[in-house]
Scaffold this active site. Sequence first.
Site, PDB file in Angstrom:
ATOM      1  N   ASP A  72       0.953  -1.073   0.174  1.00  0.00           N
ATOM      2  CA  ASP A  72       0.145   0.139  -0.312  1.00  0.00           C
ATOM      3  C   ASP A  72       1.323   1.142   0.194  1.00  0.00           C
ATOM      4  O   ASP A  72       1.567   1.399   0.913  1.00  0.00           O
ATOM      5  CB  ASP A  72      -0.977   0.237   1.031  1.00  0.00           C
ATOM      6  CG  ASP A  72      -2.094   1.219   1.225  1.00  0.00           C
ATOM      7  OD1 ASP A  72      -1.688   2.420   0.845  1.00  0.00           O
ATOM      8  OD2 ASP A  72      -3.009   0.985   1.958  1.00  0.00           O
ATOM      9  N   TYR A 163      -9.671  14.139  -5.516  1.00  0.00           N
ATOM     10  CA  TYR A 163      -9.037  13.557  -7.079  1.00  0.00           C
ATOM     11  C   TYR A 163      -8.206  14.869  -7.593  1.00  0.00           C
ATOM     12  O   TYR A 163      -6.627  14.902  -8.117  1.00  0.00           O
ATOM     13  CB  TYR A 163      -9.493  12.874  -7.940  1.00  0.00           C
ATOM     14  CG  TYR A 163      -8.711  12.259  -9.256  1.00  0.00           C
ATOM     15  CD1 TYR A 163      -7.991  11.315  -8.804  1.00  0.00           C
ATOM     16  CD2 TYR A 163      -9.345  12.765 -10.431  1.00  0.00           C
ATOM     17  CE1 TYR A 163      -7.534  10.361  -9.505  1.00  0.00           C
ATOM     18  CE2 TYR A 163      -8.074  12.532 -11.462  1.00  0.00           C
ATOM     19  CZ  TYR A 163      -7.289  11.280 -11.506  1.00  0.00           C
ATOM     20  OH  TYR A 163      -6.869  10.808 -12.695  1.00  0.00           O
TER      21      TYR A 163
END
Length: 279
Positions: A72, A163
């Site tokens: 991750d 985003y």
Amino acid sequence: MPSPSSPARAGFFAGQVAIVTGSESGIGRETARALCAAGAAVVLNGRNAERLEQTRLTLAAAGYAVASCVADVTDYAACELLIGTAIQHFGRLDVLVTNASISQRAYFADMQPEVFARVLDSNVYGSVYPLKAALPHLIRSRGSVTFISSISALNGMPSGSAYCAGKAAVANLAHTLRLELAETGLHFGVVHIGFTQNDPDKRVLDAAGQPVPIAHRPPRWQKSQAEVAAVIVHHIQKRKRRTVISFLGRIIVLVHNTLPRLGDWVVLTTIRRMRRFYE
């Protein structure tokens, strides 16, 4: 000299080692494939162990030098493990492509704060942490770092607040690091991708953090993953500072820099028309 729409010359990256984050699927997988085809040894990365292994096996079966690491990239310790995988298997690191990120399909007013943070972290720390762990090795090789951004970083897009903010942040980060580390010979570049064909199971987060299908995009607006990967590899090969993929992206840059109010009107008008058509 290869064109931006063609793969890098075979063998150009021979002897070099690359890491592509988020390369278990999608654009990352095709970028890894293109780098392999151009001679690089590549470390694949993702969080889905089964899918990552399938991608590794596919590329290895094609005769490419590949390794993989489940990690991750918003976890710094995991990023240290990722960089260590490259050094352990191949002894060096020359290219880092920070591609892994989470996207969204939610308006800011509706988003839970923790969802905003999750999307933003994936885009910002998902680039910062791998780079921080890799930096000594990349400086040693006078290598290349490419942040995968988006045309949405050039002009904000409705339903993509976190985003867009994250993608804009890494573009500014690249500029800052280019100045700070100018004496090292290290290359920092940004690729702003446009609408791209996605894997059928591609998901983004809604306002509550649940995975939902990506919004519909007219096929004529989309490039294939292989086309986008070829542009990314060409960008790395030429050590470019910025590459904007697609005609739409270049129009956004032009309008945003010269007529920003017109740019906002075009985006809002397009979104409203698409919403009426598909709802």
